[in-house]
Design a protein around this motif. Structure first.
Motif, PDB file in Angstrom:
ATOM      1  N   PRO A 148       0.674  -1.184  -0.003  1.00 28.04           N
ATOM      2  CA  PRO A 148       0.064  -0.071  -0.117  1.00 28.04           C
ATOM      3  C   PRO A 148       0.924   1.411  -0.072  1.00 28.04           C
ATOM      4  CG  PRO A 148      -0.017  -0.964   2.050  1.00 28.04           C
ATOM      5  CD  PRO A 148       0.794  -1.689   1.099  1.00 28.04           C
ATOM      6  N   GLU A 149       0.786   2.131  -1.154  1.00 29.20           N
ATOM      7  CA  GLU A 149       1.466   3.207  -0.988  1.00 29.20           C
ATOM      8  C   GLU A 149       0.250   4.412  -1.518  1.00 29.20           C
ATOM      9  OE1 GLU A 149       4.314   4.193  -0.505  1.00 29.20           O
ATOM     10  OE2 GLU A 149       5.750   2.342  -0.950  1.00 29.20           O
ATOM     11  N   GLY A 150      -1.004   4.083  -1.034  1.00 28.53           N
ATOM     12  CA  GLY A 150      -1.936   4.970  -1.172  1.00 28.53           C
ATOM     13  C   GLY A 150      -2.803   4.958  -2.490  1.00 28.53           C
ATOM     14  N   THR A 197       9.375   5.653 -12.572  1.00 25.72           N
ATOM     15  CA  THR A 197      10.753   4.911 -12.044  1.00 25.72           C
ATOM     16  C   THR A 197      11.048   5.851 -10.674  1.00 25.72           C
ATOM     17  OG1 THR A 197      11.217   4.607 -14.172  1.00 25.72           O
ATOM     18  CG2 THR A 197      13.034   4.618 -12.878  1.00 25.72           C
ATOM     19  N   GLN A 198      11.594   4.979  -9.673  1.00 26.38           N
ATOM     20  CA  GLN A 198      12.034   5.558  -8.372  1.00 26.38           C
ATOM     21  C   GLN A 198      13.521   5.085  -8.465  1.00 26.38           C
ATOM     22  OE1 GLN A 198       9.923   3.888  -5.195  1.00 26.38           O
ATOM     23  NE2 GLN A 198       8.402   5.532  -5.546  1.00 26.38           N
ATOM     24  N   ILE A 199      14.107   6.043  -7.762  1.00 24.30           N
ATOM     25  CA  ILE A 199      15.456   5.704  -6.968  1.00 24.30           C
ATOM     26  C   ILE A 199      15.235   5.317  -5.809  1.00 24.30           C
ATOM     27  CG2 ILE A 199      17.818   6.343  -6.602  1.00 24.30           C
ATOM     28  CD1 ILE A 199      17.565   8.687  -8.581  1.00 24.30           C
ATOM     29  N   PRO A 258       8.880  -1.097  -4.282  1.00 21.01           N
ATOM     30  CA  PRO A 258       9.411  -2.345  -3.839  1.00 21.01           C
ATOM     31  C   PRO A 258       9.445  -2.418  -1.899  1.00 21.01           C
ATOM     32  CG  PRO A 258      10.931  -1.638  -5.350  1.00 21.01           C
ATOM     33  CD  PRO A 258      10.012  -0.387  -4.833  1.00 21.01           C
ATOM     34  N   GLN A 259       8.820  -1.400  -1.467  1.00 20.31           N
ATOM     35  CA  GLN A 259       8.842  -1.276  -0.155  1.00 20.31           C
ATOM     36  C   GLN A 259       9.171  -2.468   0.765  1.00 20.31           C
ATOM     37  OE1 GLN A 259       9.123   2.109   1.400  1.00 20.31           O
ATOM     38  NE2 GLN A 259       9.124   0.973   3.362  1.00 20.31           N
ATOM     39  N   THR A 260       8.369  -3.502   0.833  1.00 18.82           N
ATOM     40  CA  THR A 260       8.712  -4.552   1.739  1.00 18.82           C
ATOM     41  C   THR A 260       9.730  -5.181   1.543  1.00 18.82           C
ATOM     42  OG1 THR A 260       6.664  -5.886   0.433  1.00 18.82           O
ATOM     43  CG2 THR A 260       6.009  -4.653   2.581  1.00 18.82           C
ATOM     44  N   PHE A 261       9.944  -5.291   0.117  1.00 16.83           N
ATOM     45  CA  PHE A 261      11.126  -6.132  -0.241  1.00 16.83           C
ATOM     46  C   PHE A 261      12.485  -5.424   0.590  1.00 16.83           C
ATOM     47  CE2 PHE A 261       7.902  -7.654  -3.071  1.00 16.83           C
ATOM     48  CZ  PHE A 261       8.116  -9.013  -3.044  1.00 16.83           C
ATOM     49  N   LYS A 262      12.406  -4.283   0.352  1.00 18.51           N
ATOM     50  CA  LYS A 262      13.685  -3.568   0.568  1.00 18.51           C
ATOM     51  C   LYS A 262      13.605  -3.751   2.314  1.00 18.51           C
ATOM     52  CE  LYS A 262      12.370   1.367   0.425  1.00 18.51           C
ATOM     53  NZ  LYS A 262      12.540   2.711   0.169  1.00 18.51           N
ATOM     54  N   GLN A 263      12.967  -3.565   2.859  1.00 17.72           N
ATOM     55  CA  GLN A 263      12.755  -3.835   4.348  1.00 17.72           C
ATOM     56  C   GLN A 263      13.289  -5.285   4.546  1.00 17.72           C
ATOM     57  OE1 GLN A 263       9.000  -1.210   5.082  1.00 17.72           O
ATOM     58  NE2 GLN A 263      10.020  -2.110   7.079  1.00 17.72           N
ATOM     59  N   ILE A 284      12.065   6.558   8.615  1.00 20.75           N
ATOM     60  CA  ILE A 284      12.538   5.584   9.326  1.00 20.75           C
ATOM     61  C   ILE A 284      11.347   4.531   9.861  1.00 20.75           C
ATOM     62  CG2 ILE A 284      13.556   4.911  11.630  1.00 20.75           C
ATOM     63  CD1 ILE A 284      15.372   6.698   9.787  1.00 20.75           C
ATOM     64  N   ARG A 285      11.535   3.257   9.708  1.00 19.21           N
ATOM     65  CA  ARG A 285      10.504   2.184   9.429  1.00 19.21           C
ATOM     66  C   ARG A 285      10.380   1.528  11.222  1.00 19.21           C
ATOM     67  NH1 ARG A 285      10.132   4.098   4.459  1.00 19.21           N
ATOM     68  NH2 ARG A 285      12.152   3.565   3.299  1.00 19.21           N
ATOM     69  N   ILE A 286       9.064   1.225  11.185  1.00 17.34           N
ATOM     70  CA  ILE A 286       8.953   0.253  12.245  1.00 17.34           C
ATOM     71  C   ILE A 286       9.726  -1.040  12.096  1.00 17.34           C
ATOM     72  CG2 ILE A 286       7.174  -1.192  13.563  1.00 17.34           C
ATOM     73  CD1 ILE A 286       5.037   0.946  12.426  1.00 17.34           C
ATOM     74  N   MET A 340      -0.020   8.608   6.385  1.00 13.67           N
ATOM     75  CA  MET A 340       0.181   9.573   5.466  1.00 13.67           C
ATOM     76  C   MET A 340       1.304   9.298   4.393  1.00 13.67           C
ATOM     77  SD  MET A 340       0.100  13.511   6.216  1.00 13.67           S
ATOM     78  CE  MET A 340       0.212  14.856   5.235  1.00 13.67           C
ATOM     79  N   HIS A 341       2.358   8.480   4.879  1.00 11.40           N
ATOM     80  CA  HIS A 341       3.180   7.957   4.008  1.00 11.40           C
ATOM     81  C   HIS A 341       3.061   6.534   3.621  1.00 11.40           C
ATOM     82  CE1 HIS A 341       7.111   7.876   2.132  1.00 11.40           C
ATOM     83  NE2 HIS A 341       7.693   7.033   3.038  1.00 11.40           N
ATOM     84  N   HIS A 342       3.301   5.683   4.351  1.00  7.94           N
ATOM     85  CA  HIS A 342       2.681   4.285   4.536  1.00  7.94           C
ATOM     86  C   HIS A 342       3.117   3.448   5.573  1.00  7.94           C
ATOM     87  CE1 HIS A 342       6.898   3.261   4.551  1.00  7.94           C
ATOM     88  NE2 HIS A 342       6.987   3.433   3.028  1.00  7.94           N
ATOM     89  N   PRO A 343       1.970   2.453   5.726  1.00  5.08           N
ATOM     90  CA  PRO A 343       2.071   1.863   7.065  1.00  5.08           C
ATOM     91  C   PRO A 343       3.202   1.289   7.852  1.00  5.08           C
ATOM     92  CG  PRO A 343       0.565   0.644   5.447  1.00  5.08           C
ATOM     93  CD  PRO A 343       1.493   1.672   4.848  1.00  5.08           C
TER      94      PRO A 343
END
Ligand code: ASP
Length: 603
Positions: A173-175, A233-235, A197-202, A506-508, A465-468
């Motif tokens: 989820p990125e909104g 595309t994202q960096i 790729p949020q969860t993968f990079k974490q 900074i992540r949980i 607001m950003h992501h969960p």
């Protein structure tokens, strides 16, 4: 190769050499006894000449059969030009052709393939491969290439590892909405394309990779506004064992490196502002800080706690009122009266002022009106509220605005959140009018301390607001139970010239907090487990503290290229309706494919 030199290469030092060029016929000028051809390739343009008496007549006849965009190979002698063209790097020379070989003919192109084309947007998109032959378009892609190389060079030098992550995944989820892909082998089941790729990079941080990056395609099925692309595309970056400060410094370094290496610009250091200040003084979470023109409040009656079920302000109000009690109902009934000071604009004509009012009343801005106060050079005031306020009172406003004689104060009023947004539009317009938004000037800014949650009126619940996966500020965690709308996140955006170019957090990194976060977002424990159980489980196997950021690469390239359009920096973009008109997609699929996938299209 078929050629000895490129079309951008020949100089006076090549005179008398025999060379072979290849390329496309950009232009033919047939003056009867003499024929010139502009031959183009990726590197430039070189003039070819065929002249009666000097060139073999059969060759001249052949040259006369050429048309625009024919592909040719021409051998000849480099000669000094009689009339030089100082606009072309090759303009001192021409090629006196001795051999001509037509490699391919071409239909007449649907638009002129020159720097300034006569083709409209639609046509150029349908024939994008021809559009890409044009120098400005090609240069945009070359800039993009340079940006990607320099990004890799910088991150590689800091020990970041480029890791590819899958494209067929499960929702992140990125909104936005997910694009989904039906599985043939598992009928009734779907992959989702990554919004990032949020969860993968974490997970890579849990795996110990420590520093990750990827220049990666992301997909978001959003309603298309101008200049949005469904794939972009994202960096994308992530680091372990870091504080927010480390991330800010590392990626400020990236942006400064790009400016230096790609544009030769020494970017002054990236300034910082809290989200609360950005909203208060600029009415936007991405203020254009190339110029000041900060908001000045004449009355602020915003409640200090969020209104029931709605995030109003993340900052508390201060009591202030320079406007009420003078029978001007618009201000008396307003929650916020706020304005900007346009330097040197006091002499705006009635017509100019009306134009500004019309601007803020446009549905896209949505204001009811605009109050102006002209602080004339002779020290007197002229305003649209002269009926209600004395010169002394207007003088007090001028002091609040730090206005000088010659300045124009533009004031708006109403609901705080909406009014700030509207004034932001006006501020940007005035910045434009006053020439304060120079495309060649760059101001970068970190916006910090975003709210963690955002109330959504439609769904009647909080959204991240950003992501969960974003962590709340430690000291705000107790507020999660009492006033969730006031919790600040360890989240940051980088803003360049009023565009958000990157954002992260900074992540949980522990299961309990992540689970709490999902609950606050309205997930049942079951749902959270089904969708993100893998991540929460990973957090139980020694997850290091970590955080990261992603930059919008297309937008960054556009800004570097001095353009407003990201489309110009994508080789094969979609149009505003999300279509690729060149390959004609989206399109239907065959009955057979539908059947294999177990899909039925409802009429
Ligand atoms: N995944 C986030 C995004 O796409 C960026 C981040 O948090 O690193 O906006």
């Amino acid at each position: 190769m078929l050629r000895t030199h490129t079309c951008g290469e020949l100089r006076i030092s090549h005179v008398n050499q025999t060379v072979t060029l290849t390329g496309w016929v950009q232009r033919l000028r047939d003056k009867g006894s003499i024929l010139w051809i502009d031959l183009r390739d990726r590197y430039g343009i070189t003039q070819l000449v065929f002249e009666e008496g000097k060139t073999d007549s059969a060759l001249i006849l052949l040259a006369k059969t050429l048309g625009r965009e024919f592909v040719i190979e021409a051998e000849g002698l480099v000669a000094e030009r009689l009339s030089k063209n100082d606009k072309l790097p090759t303009g001192d020379v021409e090629l006196r052709v001795t051999k001509l070989n037509i490699l391919n003919s071409a239909k007449v192109p649907p638009f002129t393939i020159e720097d300034e084309s006569d083709g409209g947007d639609e046509l150029r998109m349908k024939y994008r491969y021809l559009d890409l032959r044009r120098t400005p378009v090609r240069e945009n892609l070359l800039l993009r290439h340079k940006m990607a190389r320099q990004t890799r060079a910088y991150l590689d030098s800091l020990n970041f590892v480029e890791v590819e992550t899958p494209v067929l995944i499960k929702s992140t989820p990125e909104g936005a909405r997910d694009f989904v892909v039906p599985s043939r082998i598992h009928p009734g089941e779907f992959y989702a394309l990554p919004q990032s790729p949020q969860t993968f990079k974490q997970l890579l941080m849990v795996s110990g990779f420590d520093r990750y990056y990827q220049i990666v395609r992301c997909f978001r099925d959003e309603d298309l506004r101008a200049d949005r692309q469904p794939e972009f595309t994202q960096i994308d970056c992530e680091m372990a064992f870091v504080t927010q400060e480390d991330i800010l410094n590392t990626f400020e370094g990236l942006v400064r490196h790009l400016f230096k290496a790609v544009k030769g610009i020494e970017l002054s250091s990236v300034s910082r502002m809290t989200y609360a200040d950005a909203m208060k003084f600029y009415g936007s979470d991405k203020p254009d800080t190339r110029f000041e023109m900060k908001f000045v409040e004449l009355k602020n009656n915003t409640p200090s706690s969020p209104l029931e079920g709605r995030v109003r302000e993340v900052f508390s109000s201060r009591v202030l009122d320079l406007t009420s009690g003078k029978n001007f109902n618009v201000f008396d009934s307003a929650e916020l009266v706020v304005g900007i000071c346009a330097k040197g604009c006091a002499e705006y004509t009635r017509k100019q002022l009306d134009e500004l009012t019309d601007f803020v009343k446009r549905p896209q801005v949505g204001a009811k009106g605009l109050v102006y106060v002209q602080y004339r050079s002779d020290g007197t005031f002229k305003s649209s509220v002269d009926k209600f306020y004395t010169a002394d009172e207007l003088k007090k406003w001028a002091e609040a605005f730090q206005a000088q004689p010659g300045d124009l104060m533009l004031i708006m009023a109403g609901d705080a959140t909406a009014t700030r947004k509207q004034l932001n539009e006006l501020r940007l317009l005035m910045g434009e009018k006053l020439g304060l938004r120079d495309k060649n000037k760059f101001a970068a800014l970190w916006v910090l301390d975003f709210p963690l949650l955002e109330w959504n009126e439609e769904t009647k619940r909080y959204h991240a607001m950003h992501h969960p996966f974003t962590s709340p500020k430690q000291e705000d965690i107790p507020l999660l139970e009492t006033e969730p709308g006031k919790v600040r996140a360890n989240a940051y955006d980088m803003v360049l010239n009023g565009s958000e170019i990157g954002g992260g957090s900074i992540r949980i990194h522990d299961r309990a907090t992540q689970q709490l976060m999902f609950r606050k977002l309205g997930f049942t424990d079951e749902e959270a487990k089904k969708q993100f159980g893998f991540l929460m489980e990973a957090f139980e196997y020694g997850a290091p503290p970590h955080g990261g950021i992603a930059f919008g690469f297309d937008r960054l390239c556009a800004l570097f290229g001095g353009s407003d359009s990201i489309r110009d920096f994508i080789a094969f973009p979609k149009n505003n309706a999300g279509r690729d008109t060149m390959i004609d997609t989206p399109s239907t699929i065959s009955e057979e494919q539908l059947k294999e996938l177990g899909l039925i299209i409802k009429p």
